[in-house]
Write a protein that holds these residues in place. Structure first.
Motif, short mmCIF file in Angstrom:
data_model
loop_
_atom_site.label_atom_id
_atom_site.label_comp_id
_atom_site.label_asym_id
_atom_site.label_seq_id
_atom_site.Cartn_x
_atom_site.Cartn_y
_atom_site.Cartn_z
N GLU A 24 0.82 -1.16 0.49
CA GLU A 24 0.29 0.15 -0.22
C GLU A 24 1.19 1.35 -0.13
O GLU A 24 0.53 2.59 -0.41
N LEU A 29 2.28 1.62 -3.28
CA LEU A 29 1.23 2.66 -4.36
C LEU A 29 1.30 4.37 -4.51
O LEU A 29 0.94 5.21 -4.80
N GLY A 87 -0.22 -7.79 -6.39
CA GLY A 87 -1.33 -6.94 -6.31
C GLY A 87 -0.63 -6.15 -6.88
O GLY A 87 -1.80 -4.78 -7.58
N VAL A 88 0.48 -5.06 -5.99
CA VAL A 88 1.55 -3.88 -6.16
C VAL A 88 1.69 -3.97 -8.26
O VAL A 88 1.28 -2.59 -9.00
N GLN A 90 -0.24 -5.82 -10.85
CA GLN A 90 -0.87 -5.05 -11.25
C GLN A 90 -1.87 -4.14 -11.50
O GLN A 90 -2.45 -3.67 -12.67
N GLU A 91 -1.76 -3.44 -9.66
CA GLU A 91 -2.37 -2.00 -9.47
C GLU A 91 -1.31 -0.94 -10.65
O GLU A 91 -1.41 -0.32 -12.21
N LYS A 110 -2.16 -1.36 -14.28
CA LYS A 110 -3.43 -0.27 -14.76
C LYS A 110 -2.96 0.54 -15.27
O LYS A 110 -4.02 1.40 -16.50
N GLU A 111 -2.01 1.63 -15.03
CA GLU A 111 -2.37 3.28 -15.59
C GLU A 111 -0.84 3.09 -15.98
O GLU A 111 -0.19 4.25 -16.27
#
Length: 239
Positions: free
Chosen positions: A39, A42, A66-67, A69-70, A73-74
């Motif tokens: 967290e 990000l 998870g990081v 993947q996030e 996305k951008e």
């Protein structure tokens, strides 16, 4: 050694690893920012806009997968994952989610430094010679490849590729119709020679990702073909 102060985000829940990497990478000219969990990573990514992320897999709150993947996305930012997981499938997961490379813990800091230099170099510098890029644009059927801007368009729509994906495509196109072995591709694009057979899975996963983005039918590709017993080749169907 001139690195033009590239900024690297190091994400690891082990403070000793963060300190070692921050010290070593700073000594060779990088600017380093760190995060202790996913967290925080990000949040710092949005604030600091790094040029590359070194990302541990096993972390509290949000793991490295998870990081990754996030971020994907951008952003197309280069990502090198650190994994202590013994299962090859677990290592490959990070690549499938969009990481550019991985290093297995325990790792040599020199090895990681070499991977960082290689990924940054390949995501910024073309591998095609200027004699091949005449005009900077290549049209292959429904694909338009802008070598100078490192962009790809499929049926007029821009397709997001990571830097390493583009460098891989660039290499295959540079000698269309010629088969490259996985070891050749790893050396040319990633900048290192495979020490173990599993190392070449980096190539396989990137080929799969390219096909999923560029081919009309990824399971029956027309452009990026498998050369049985050798490796891969780019087939210019417009020829």
């Amino acid at each position: 050694m001139e690195i033009n102060k590239k900024k690297i985000l190091v994400v690891d829940d082990e403070i000793s690893i963060r300190r070692i990497l921050e010290t070593r990478l700073s000594m060779i000219g990088y600017e380093v920012v760190t995060a202790a969990d996913g967290e925080e990573a990000l949040t710092i990514f949005q604030l600091e806009h790094p040029n590359l992320v070194v990302l541990d897999v096993m972390m509290p709150k949000l793991d490295g997968y998870g990081v990754c993947q996030e971020l994907r996305k951008e952003s197309d930012i280069p990502i090198i994952m650190l994994t202590a997981l013994g299962d090859v499938a677990d290592r490959i997961t990070g690549l499938e989610l969009g990481a550019d490379d991985y290093v297995v813990k325990p790792f040599s800091p020199k090895e990681l430094e070499a991977r960082i230099r290689s990924v940054l170099r390949r995501t910024e510098n073309p591998v095609l010679s200027t004699t091949i890029t005449s005009g900077g644009n290549i049209q292959v059927g429904f694909l338009k490849i802008d070598i100078n801007k490192r962009q790809v368009f499929k049926n007029g729509e821009r397709i997001r590729l990571t830097g390493m994906e583009f460098s891989l495509l660039e290499l295959l196109i540079s000698r269309a119709g010629e088969a490259f072995s996985r070891a050749q591709i790893l050396q040319e694009v990633w900048g290192y020679t495979p020490e173990r057979h599993v190392d070449t899975r980096v190539v396989d996963v990137h080929i799969s990702r390219l096909r999923s983005k560029l081919e009309e039918n990824p399971s029956n590709p027309d452009l990026i073909l498998t050369a049985r017993g050798v490796g891969y080749l780019f087939q210019n169907s417009s020829n």
